[in-house]
Enzyme design. Structure first.
Site, PDB file in Angstrom:
ATOM      1  N   GLU A 275     -10.508   1.125  -6.757  1.00  0.00           N
ATOM      2  CA  GLU A 275     -11.357   0.269  -5.503  1.00  0.00           C
ATOM      3  C   GLU A 275     -12.757   1.540  -5.278  1.00  0.00           C
ATOM      4  OE1 GLU A 275     -10.688  -2.340  -1.204  1.00  0.00           O
ATOM      5  OE2 GLU A 275      -9.334  -1.688  -2.850  1.00  0.00           O
TER       6      GLU A 275
ATOM      7  N   ASP B  86      -4.736  -8.260  -1.500  1.00  0.00           N
ATOM      8  CA  ASP B  86      -4.358  -7.245  -0.758  1.00  0.00           C
ATOM      9  C   ASP B  86      -4.072  -7.819   0.999  1.00  0.00           C
ATOM     10  OD1 ASP B  86      -3.530  -4.532   0.548  1.00  0.00           O
ATOM     11  OD2 ASP B  86      -5.779  -3.746   0.240  1.00  0.00           O
TER      12      ASP B  86
ATOM     13  N   ASP C 269      -1.143  -7.268   2.863  1.00  0.00           N
ATOM     14  CA  ASP C 269       0.557  -6.437   3.416  1.00  0.00           C
ATOM     15  C   ASP C 269       0.200  -5.927   4.723  1.00  0.00           C
ATOM     16  OD1 ASP C 269      -1.384  -4.030   3.220  1.00  0.00           O
ATOM     17  OD2 ASP C 269       0.808  -2.718   2.135  1.00  0.00           O
TER      18      ASP C 269
ATOM     19  N   THR D  17       0.529  -1.487  -0.013  1.00  0.00           N
ATOM     20  CA  THR D  17      -0.225   0.494   0.021  1.00  0.00           C
ATOM     21  C   THR D  17       0.895   1.013  -0.004  1.00  0.00           C
ATOM     22  OG1 THR D  17      -1.695  -1.287   1.289  1.00  0.00           O
ATOM     23  CG2 THR D  17      -1.923   1.495   0.931  1.00  0.00           C
TER      24      THR D  17
ATOM     25  N   LYS E  65      -0.818  -0.438  -4.384  1.00  0.00           N
ATOM     26  CA  LYS E  65      -2.170  -0.326  -3.808  1.00  0.00           C
ATOM     27  C   LYS E  65      -1.941   1.068  -3.688  1.00  0.00           C
ATOM     28  CE  LYS E  65      -6.518  -1.286  -1.450  1.00  0.00           C
ATOM     29  NZ  LYS E  65      -7.413  -2.169  -0.641  1.00  0.00           N
TER      30      LYS E  65
ATOM     31  N   LYS F  38     -13.317  -8.731   2.803  1.00  0.00           N
ATOM     32  CA  LYS F  38     -12.486  -8.686   4.052  1.00  0.00           C
ATOM     33  C   LYS F  38     -13.624  -9.397   4.970  1.00  0.00           C
ATOM     34  CE  LYS F  38     -10.785  -4.063   2.273  1.00  0.00           C
ATOM     35  NZ  LYS F  38     -10.716  -2.740   2.969  1.00  0.00           N
TER      36      LYS F  38
ATOM     37  N   LYS G 232      -3.893   5.149  -2.463  1.00  0.00           N
ATOM     38  CA  LYS G 232      -4.331   5.500  -1.660  1.00  0.00           C
ATOM     39  C   LYS G 232      -4.839   7.299  -2.771  1.00  0.00           C
ATOM     40  CE  LYS G 232      -5.452   2.142   1.866  1.00  0.00           C
ATOM     41  NZ  LYS G 232      -7.125   1.728   1.724  1.00  0.00           N
TER      42      LYS G 232
ATOM     43  N   ASP H 266      -6.979   3.295  -4.370  1.00  0.00           N
ATOM     44  CA  ASP H 266      -8.421   2.628  -3.153  1.00  0.00           C
ATOM     45  C   ASP H 266      -9.143   4.385  -3.615  1.00  0.00           C
ATOM     46  OD1 ASP H 266     -10.133   2.014  -2.234  1.00  0.00           O
ATOM     47  OD2 ASP H 266      -8.547   1.240  -0.592  1.00  0.00           O
TER      48      ASP H 266
ATOM     49  N   ASP I 189     -15.865  -2.633  -1.996  1.00  0.00           N
ATOM     50  CA  ASP I 189     -15.300  -2.572  -0.764  1.00  0.00           C
ATOM     51  C   ASP I 189     -16.750  -2.086   0.287  1.00  0.00           C
ATOM     52  OD1 ASP I 189     -14.050  -2.490   1.483  1.00  0.00           O
ATOM     53  OD2 ASP I 189     -11.503  -1.359   0.454  1.00  0.00           O
TER      54      ASP I 189
END
Length: 327
Positions: free
Chosen positions: A201, A296, A298, A125, A148, A246, A150, A175, A224
């Site tokens: 995302e 994802d 991490d 991330t 990924k 998740k 942000k 994301d 998500d």
């Protein structure tokens, strides 16, 4: 019954502030559930999320309130209807999976996985920041195959250009954490396509994403915050190309496995994601991720201190958990 359930709040500092469009955090605040039966212990970890109205104190109380039922023998299957989906049920569900594995001597992977378990590639991330900082983060992870990133501001163009230029050999997931809107989403999607971004995302807020059914998707779009459990899937089939599963949303591995299979039936791509937690929280998700399209997981890489033993990360790969850690 000889079962005893205990739970506690734990805090694990991060190596640097983790920033998304909704704010920043400097530690992973988790709730750990421990269930003991005849000297054998199963553990599960959850990460309460304020976006969904959860707090560590509230989740701890919810787990402790269910202790009598678990101590009296409530099964993992019965738990699914006895508790709502969310972080509290996730911690109990995963602790029960771990306990079952240790009591029977059968690894969770033998039950939950349809393929021979192996290391899987995970995203790393890139925290939200100014374009130069995000480019520096991307260069620091130049060897990673999947990033990924942000985003989620009113104008992410400079950030997108900066990261794409700094990580030319990596696949990028953007994301937005619900941070885009009707006035900027088309522009951001078109730029993402030009930059060969692999996935977007949750660009729009959950419950305000109807627009996604009526605009082109030049880059696949993944749900998500809009998707939590099995019951959410069918209503999203005209808006999203993929879903992010998740465990803290599904309420544990039991529901997540059903959700993964139904998502495939409906034609969704599947990402397995996480909140920022320790290796104990990631361990069941690594098994769930064995045949995912994107992984994802991490979270432990963001910590200054992880649990021991923890998951083993090597380059872009995260290995399945050892029996000493979970399952």
């Amino acid at each position: 019954m000889s079962r005893q359930l205990q739970a506690r709040i734990e805090s694990f500092p991060l190596t640097r502030a983790f920033t998304i469009s909704r704010g920043a955090k400097t530690a992973a605040e988790v709730v750990t559930c421990i269930i003991t039966d005849n000297g054998v212990t199963g553990r599960g970890e959850c990460v309460p999320y304020t976006r969904y109205g959860e707090t560590v104190e509230g989740v701890l109380k919810d787990i402790e309130a269910f202790a009598e039922a678990i101590n009296s023998g409530t099964s993992r299957q019965e738990l699914q209807s006895a508790m709502p989906a969310g972080a509290a049920r996730n911690a109990i569900d995963c602790a029960l999976w771990d306990l079952e594995a240790k009591l029977t001597g059968t690894r969770v992977s033998a039950t939950a996985c349809r393929v021979l378990v192996r290391p899987v590639p995970t995203a790393v991330t890139i925290s939200l920041g100014d374009p130069a900082d995000m480019a520096d983060q991307a260069r620091a992870h130049a060897s990673q195959k999947l990033l990924k990133v942000k985003v989620g501001t009113s104008d992410d163009r400079a950030r997108m250009h900066a990261v794409a230029s700094a990580a030319r050999d990596a696949e990028i997931i953007l994301d937005a954490n619900e941070g885009w809107n009707e006035s900027n989403i088309r522009e951001h999607l078109l730029l993402a396509a030009e930059l060969h971004i692999g996935l977007i995302e949750q660009p729009l807020p959950a419950g305000k994403d109807e627009m996604l059914a009526h605009i082109p998707h030049p880059v696949p779009i993944c749900a998500d915050e809009s998707v939590h459990t099995l019951a959410d899937l069918e209503a999203l089939s005209d808006r999203y190309d993929a879903i992010n599963i998740k465990l803290d949303k599904t309420g544990g591995l039991t529901e997540a496995l059903l959700m993964r299979d139904r998502a495939r039936e409906l034609g969704f791509g599947v990402m397995i994601g996480c909140m920022v937690g320790t290796s104990l929280a990631m361990a069941p998700a690594v098994l769930l991720a064995q045949d995912a399209d994107w992984v994802d997981l991490d979270g432990p890489l963001l910590l200054a201190r992880d649990r021991s033993p923890g998951l083993v990360y090597s380059g872009s790969l995260v290995s399945p958990p050892s029996a000493d850690l979970w399952g």
